[in-house]
Structures are given as C-alpha cells and as structure tokens.
Design a protein around this motif. Structure first.
Motif, mmCIF file in Angstrom:
data_model
loop_
_atom_site.group_PDB
_atom_site.id
_atom_site.type_symbol
_atom_site.label_atom_id
_atom_site.label_comp_id
_atom_site.label_asym_id
_atom_site.label_seq_id
_atom_site.Cartn_x
_atom_site.Cartn_y
_atom_site.Cartn_z
ATOM 1 N N ARG A 211 0.829 -1.192 0.000
ATOM 2 C CA ARG A 211 0.000 0.000 0.000
ATOM 3 C C ARG A 211 0.866 1.246 0.000
ATOM 4 O O ARG A 211 2.040 1.191 0.230
ATOM 5 N N ARG B 162 1.205 5.116 1.538
ATOM 6 C CA ARG B 162 0.708 6.070 2.529
ATOM 7 C C ARG B 162 1.075 7.469 2.050
ATOM 8 O O ARG B 162 2.227 7.776 1.814
ATOM 9 N N ALA C 188 -7.886 -11.881 8.895
ATOM 10 C CA ALA C 188 -7.469 -10.665 9.595
ATOM 11 C C ALA C 188 -8.564 -9.614 9.524
ATOM 12 O O ALA C 188 -8.853 -8.929 10.504
ATOM 13 N N VAL D 161 -10.148 -8.149 12.942
ATOM 14 C CA VAL D 161 -9.963 -6.739 13.271
ATOM 15 C C VAL D 161 -11.316 -6.028 13.323
ATOM 16 O O VAL D 161 -11.548 -5.188 14.193
ATOM 17 N N PHE E 165 -6.296 5.967 11.073
ATOM 18 C CA PHE E 165 -4.836 5.950 11.152
ATOM 19 C C PHE E 165 -4.253 4.574 10.833
ATOM 20 O O PHE E 165 -3.347 4.443 10.003
ATOM 21 N N GLU E 166 -4.783 3.563 11.519
ATOM 22 C CA GLU E 166 -4.157 2.240 11.404
ATOM 23 C C GLU E 166 -4.574 1.501 10.139
ATOM 24 O O GLU E 166 -3.788 0.752 9.560
ATOM 25 N N LEU E 167 -5.836 1.677 9.717
ATOM 26 C CA LEU E 167 -6.331 0.877 8.602
ATOM 27 C C LEU E 167 -6.391 1.648 7.283
ATOM 28 O O LEU E 167 -6.161 1.072 6.227
ATOM 29 N N ARG F 211 -5.518 1.391 20.455
ATOM 30 C CA ARG F 211 -4.577 0.327 20.096
ATOM 31 C C ARG F 211 -4.519 -0.717 21.192
ATOM 32 O O ARG F 211 -4.511 -1.923 20.916
ATOM 33 N N LEU G 42 -8.013 -8.694 20.151
ATOM 34 C CA LEU G 42 -7.474 -9.646 19.179
ATOM 35 C C LEU G 42 -6.773 -10.802 19.882
ATOM 36 O O LEU G 42 -6.885 -11.964 19.465
ATOM 37 N N LEU H 93 -7.527 -14.707 19.473
ATOM 38 C CA LEU H 93 -6.503 -15.680 19.101
ATOM 39 C C LEU H 93 -6.459 -16.818 20.119
ATOM 40 O O LEU H 93 -6.321 -17.993 19.758
ATOM 41 N N PRO I 114 2.414 3.732 12.660
ATOM 42 C CA PRO I 114 1.312 2.814 12.358
ATOM 43 C C PRO I 114 1.726 1.358 12.587
ATOM 44 O O PRO I 114 2.883 0.979 12.342
ATOM 45 N N LEU I 115 0.794 0.555 13.015
ATOM 46 C CA LEU I 115 1.075 -0.855 13.243
ATOM 47 C C LEU I 115 1.478 -1.557 11.953
ATOM 48 O O LEU I 115 2.172 -2.567 11.991
ATOM 49 N N SER I 116 1.029 -1.014 10.819
ATOM 50 C CA SER I 116 1.416 -1.626 9.544
ATOM 51 C C SER I 116 2.924 -1.552 9.325
ATOM 52 O O SER I 116 3.477 -2.269 8.499
ATOM 53 N N GLU I 117 3.587 -0.672 10.082
ATOM 54 C CA GLU I 117 5.035 -0.519 9.928
ATOM 55 C C GLU I 117 5.789 -0.938 11.174
ATOM 56 O O GLU I 117 7.020 -0.899 11.189
ATOM 57 N N SER J 11 3.676 -8.149 17.895
ATOM 58 C CA SER J 11 2.884 -9.284 18.367
ATOM 59 C C SER J 11 1.979 -9.793 17.257
ATOM 60 O O SER J 11 1.787 -9.145 16.231
ATOM 61 N N ARG J 12 1.403 -10.962 17.486
ATOM 62 C CA ARG J 12 0.499 -11.539 16.491
ATOM 63 C C ARG J 12 -0.734 -10.673 16.313
ATOM 64 O O ARG J 12 -1.250 -10.528 15.199
ATOM 65 N N ALA J 13 -1.217 -10.110 17.411
ATOM 66 C CA ALA J 13 -2.400 -9.245 17.314
ATOM 67 C C ALA J 13 -2.105 -8.038 16.439
ATOM 68 O O ALA J 13 -2.905 -7.650 15.593
ATOM 69 N N GLU J 14 -0.940 -7.466 16.654
ATOM 70 C CA GLU J 14 -0.575 -6.295 15.852
ATOM 71 C C GLU J 14 -0.362 -6.690 14.398
ATOM 72 O O GLU J 14 -0.669 -5.926 13.484
ATOM 73 N N LEU K 63 -2.034 -8.907 12.834
ATOM 74 C CA LEU K 63 -3.373 -9.003 12.237
ATOM 75 C C LEU K 63 -3.827 -7.638 11.744
ATOM 76 O O LEU K 63 -4.393 -7.512 10.658
ATOM 77 N N VAL K 64 -3.580 -6.620 12.550
ATOM 78 C CA VAL K 64 -3.970 -5.260 12.137
ATOM 79 C C VAL K 64 -3.199 -4.871 10.884
ATOM 80 O O VAL K 64 -3.753 -4.292 9.949
ATOM 81 N N VAL L 156 -1.984 -6.792 8.579
ATOM 82 C CA VAL L 156 -2.499 -7.529 7.412
ATOM 83 C C VAL L 156 -3.808 -6.898 6.931
ATOM 84 O O VAL L 156 -4.019 -6.703 5.734
ATOM 85 N N ALA L 157 -4.679 -6.570 7.889
ATOM 86 C CA ALA L 157 -5.959 -5.950 7.515
ATOM 87 C C ALA L 157 -5.729 -4.592 6.858
ATOM 88 O O ALA L 157 -6.416 -4.217 5.905
ATOM 89 N N ALA L 158 -4.735 -3.863 7.353
ATOM 90 C CA ALA L 158 -4.456 -2.536 6.812
ATOM 91 C C ALA L 158 -3.929 -2.618 5.385
ATOM 92 O O ALA L 158 -4.063 -1.665 4.613
ATOM 93 N N ALA L 159 -3.324 -3.743 5.033
ATOM 94 C CA ALA L 159 -2.735 -3.879 3.700
ATOM 95 C C ALA L 159 -3.755 -4.247 2.637
ATOM 96 O O ALA L 159 -3.420 -4.277 1.453
#
Lengths: 203, 307
Positions: free
Chosen positions: A8, A10, A125, A129, A147-149, A176, A183, A187, B6-9, B13-16, B18-19, B21-24
């Motif tokens: 993606r 940004r 995912a 989420v 911000f995050e998504l 967050r 999450l 899991l 951003p968590l995408s960067e 953790s596994r939870a992060e 997941l975020v 992956v969803a963000a991508a």
C-alpha cells in the motif's frame, strides 16, 4: 511525497490540485472521487458496517460538488472528505435511531460488504480486526480506523475529526491497547478450540 | 503524547500483525457508484438510495470489456445512430450472460441492472424467471438458489412457475420462494442465556458472551448459543452461524446441541442457502434421533430437496 509500504501507499503530503480557489469545477471534484472514492467507501464500511456505504459515499461527494470552495480551501482534501463521510454516518445513525424510536421503518439497506480478499490470511485478519474495532467507542474507532487501517497521517486524522493532534494520539494509544487485547482474546479462543497448546502461542 | 508509528510498519505481536495484514487490504473498487450518478444526484435527479450493493453504472456496446473488470452490454434494437434510446444494461464483474433470441439477455449468474429509462423494451431471461420491461429501471441478480428482482422506476412483468406478476417501483421479488419452515421449528428455544450478559449495548453483550464462552461448561454452551442469537438479531447471520458452529465443535454432545442445530437449519433456509440447510437438517436427524421435532425437520428436508 509518498512513502511506499508493503502492499500500500501512505500519502504523507496530500498534493492539492493546482486549481485557483474560485475555479474548482465538478471535473476537479471528480478527480478527487476517482482518487479517493474506493478508499472512502472502504473506510465507511469499516466504521459503519450497518449503514449503506455506497449511499453515504455518494452523499459526501454531492456535498463536495455543492461546496467546492470548502474542498479547495482544505489543507488536506483527503482529510476533508473523510471528515464529511464520518459526519454523514453519524447523522444517518441518529436518523435511524429516531425512526426506530417512533416505530418507523428504520431498516437501512446495507451495501454489500467489502469484497473479502481472496487470500485466506487477509480474510481472517479483516474479520478479526472488524470484531475488535466494533467494541471501541466511536471516537477511538474513528481514530483507529483512519490511522491504522486507512493510512491517514496523524495530522490528517486530526483534520478529519476536527480535534487537536494530541487528542488523536491519546485516542490512538487507548484504541490500540483495546484492539490488541481483543485480538489476543480472539486468538486465544481460536487456539483453544483448535487444540493448540498454550505454549504453541508464544512466539 | 508522542506520535505513533502505524502498526502496519511496526507490528511485533500476532495481534498487531493481524492489524497490519488488515491494513494492507486494498480498497475494493468493484461496484463503486459512478460519477455520473453522483453528479445527477447533486443536480436533483437523485438515484434512489443504493440497494443491495449500490448503484451500478456502465454502458457498453456489444462485446466490450472494460479494464476495471466490469462488463456491460447495451441491448440495441435500433441502428447505432439511435443508441441513445436503447436501454442501458450493466452487468457486474463475474456475471455470466449470453445473448438470447430476439435480442433478449440471458443472465445465467451474477447481477444485472437496467439503469436508464428508455421506451425500448427489454427482455431478461434467467434460469428461474423471465422479465419483460419497458421504460423502467431495475436490478436482477441470479444466484444458485434463485433470482432476485428489484424495481427502481416504472414497472416490470415477471413470469415464473406458471405465474405472471407486475412489479412496481419500490417492489422486489425473489423466485423461487424459500421453502416454508414448519412452525414447530420457529418456536423460541428456552432462554438459556448467560444471566450476566443481558445488559448494555450489543457490543458490550457480545464481549461479555465471548468471555463467558471461553470456559468449558454449560454456561459456555449457553453463551455461544446466545451469542449466535445476538448476532442474528444484529443482522449478522454469518457471525451467528459461526458461533453456533463453534458450539457444535466444542459441545457436539452437549445439552443444547439440538437447539443449536435447529437454529443453523432455520437460519440457512432464511439466507437461501438451501443446500447447506439440507446438510444441517440431515445432521440433525442423525444426531438427534427421537427428538420431538424430527417430523418437522423431515418435512422441511423434503421441501429443500426440491431445490
């Protein structure tokens, strides 16, 4: 300038149209639609899965067409459009609640959901989420999704939500934490039902 | 408060992750409302509120493929010079269609919309119905379990099962109709709700029930059952069925498994997933012999077998 991330892009700086303020036309607004329409709809589906995202998207750009000067003056047109979408979703929810209260038909035609990615990992995912995000308060949810998504910068989120940047960071910090906790619970539950032992969850 | 990355960067953790992956996931461009529809709406020639996936907008000549992956066809009954009076027929990406006799459009699967009112008649044939329209705008969708029609403007005549019906603007129609569910299967099951999760908004109750469902007890069974009921009530049938499926995986021989199985069957029928409903109905008969509702389930299964 854009920062290319895996899969993606940004936008760090939203390049405004080089169009004089008084000369913003419907063609210019159309350019913004072609650029941001799909991602705005994605955001609406994430923020308001119970509402008709297609209809809200159309309404947002009707507003943009009718107030092109505001769009032109916006420091970040992208953020401005996000802000309009969020406000429209909130207004639509209030209207539906009122109609429901008075016993009127409050059924909102839901647009079809975002086409789930064909990749299993992305599909899982996305669902996980979405579940975690829906338990957030609206303010935290908006900050987190944008911000995050959706990839907006902190300044853009602040502009879209019309709050100071510090408020954005505070909301994000709490959001967050709540989302990652939710999450992690998911899991853990999935691991239990699939028979994984606890130690297998540890990295 | 320092700015966050951003968590995408920065996911650890596994939870992060997941975020991240969803963000991508890139935005879905399929079915995005057309700009012309928005422009017309702004000018006061409003399209009706988006229905079942939103306003479609394409217009193509015969055998035209568009780079965005949407194929549309224009049914022409006049020479090209008069094409502005031809109906505008738009098909969704992935729709399977073919030209029929006398200019009809045969829609095998997928979604089709006629988005421009013209005097020219149009005929649509699906595996289930025949639609004839003139001067109207409507949407047709074909799935394995039937054909769905929704009329936006004007009226259409639909013929199915030896019947003929005229649908007016604002009306919708599905054929074949879902099988009737015996009333014995529609009775509300005994309230087995986790008593501690009855207050608050849906999201609060949902989180409470999920927490209750992590244990290995009757309360967890009840919580999963109620979670499914809550999701269904909130208009989330997929999530509802996921909760019930989890209940059967974890408590397949539990006290509540017959009720869970019946909820699955009824929900699948209402979602028009007749094949899956039949599978679940057979599973009920296999796992719940002698249940008082056995007769009703058999009757429903007979009806489902006709689809």
């Amino acid at each position: 300038m854009k920062v290319e991330g895996p899969g993606r892009t940004r936008a760090v700086v939203d390049v405004a149209l080089s169009t004089p303020l008084t000369a913003m036309t419907s063609d210019d607004v159309e350019t913004w639609y072609l650029r941001y329409g799909a991602e705005l709809r994605q955001a609406l589906r994430r923020l308001a899965p119970d509402l008709d995202a297609d209809d809200l998207l159309q309404e947002a750009f009707v507003i943009a067409l009718k107030t092109p000067d505001k769009l032109a003056r916006a420091e970040s047109p992208r953020a401005w459009l996000y802000g309009i979408c969020i406000k429209l979703a909130a207004t639509r929810r209030r209207t539906l609640r009122l109609r429901s209260f008075f016993g009127l038909d409050a059924a909102e035609r839901q647009s079809s959901p975002e086409r789930l990615s064909t990749r299993l990992e992305q599909r899982d995912a996305q669902r996980a989420v979405a579940r975690a995000v829906e338990s957030l308060s609206p303010a935290k949810q908006q900050a987190f999704v944008l911000f995050e998504l959706q990839g907006l910068s902190g300044d853009e989120v602040a502009s879209a939500l019309d709050v100071p940047v510090k408020t954005v960071w505070t909301r994000l910090h709490h959001a967050r934490r709540e989302v990652t906790e939710a999450l992690e619970r998911q899991l853990l539950q999935e691991a239990r039902t699939s028979g994984l032992r606890r130690e297998e969850l540890e990295p | 408060m320092t700015p966050l990355v951003p968590l995408s960067e920065s996911a650890t953790s596994r939870a992060e992750q997941l975020v991240a992956v969803a963000a991508a996931i890139p935005p879905d461009t399929a079915g995005l409302p057309s700009w012309e529809a928005i422009r017309r709406r702004a000018e006061g020639h409003a399209e009706p509120e988006a229905q079942r996936g939103g306003t479609w907008r394409l217009a193509l000549a015969f055998a035209c493929s568009v780079a965005v992956g949407v194929v549309a066809v224009s049914v022409l009954r006049q020479p090209p010079a008069a094409s502005d009076t031809a109906p505008r027929v738009e098909l969704s990406s992935g729709a399977n269609w073919s030209p029929g006799t006398s200019g009809a459009v045969v829609l095998h699967t997928g979604r089709l919309s006629v988005s421009r009112v013209t005097p020219a008649p149009i005929r649509i044939e699906t595996p289930h119905v025949v639609v004839e329209a003139q001067g109207s705008r409507f949407l047709a969708e074909v799935v394995a379990s039937g054909t769905f029609l929704s009329v936006d403007e004007g009226s259409v005549v639909v013929r199915a099962g030896g019947l003929e019906r005229r649908l007016q603007a604002g009306e919708s129609f599905t054929w074949p109709p879902a099988p009737e569910i015996p009333t014995g299967l529609l009775e509300q099951p005994l309230a087995a709700a986790a008593q501690t999760c009855t207050e608050g908004a849906a999201s609060t109750r949902r989180a409470c029930l999920r927490a209750e469902a992590t244990e290995d007890s009757l309360e967890a069974q009840a919580a999963l059952f109620e979670l499914g009921s809550l999701e269904l009530h909130e208009g989330r049938p997929t999530e509802a069925m996921a909760a019930w499926q989890e209940s059967l995986r974890r408590f397949g021989d539990g006290v509540l498994h017959p009720e869970v199985r019946l909820q699955l069957v009824v929900t699948l029928v209402r979602q028009r997933e007749f094949s899956r409903a039949a599978t679940e109905a057979k599973a009920f008969l296999e796992h719940c012999p002698g249940d008082p509702r056995e007769g009703d389930v058999k009757a429903l299964l007979e009806r489902l077998d006709r689809y």
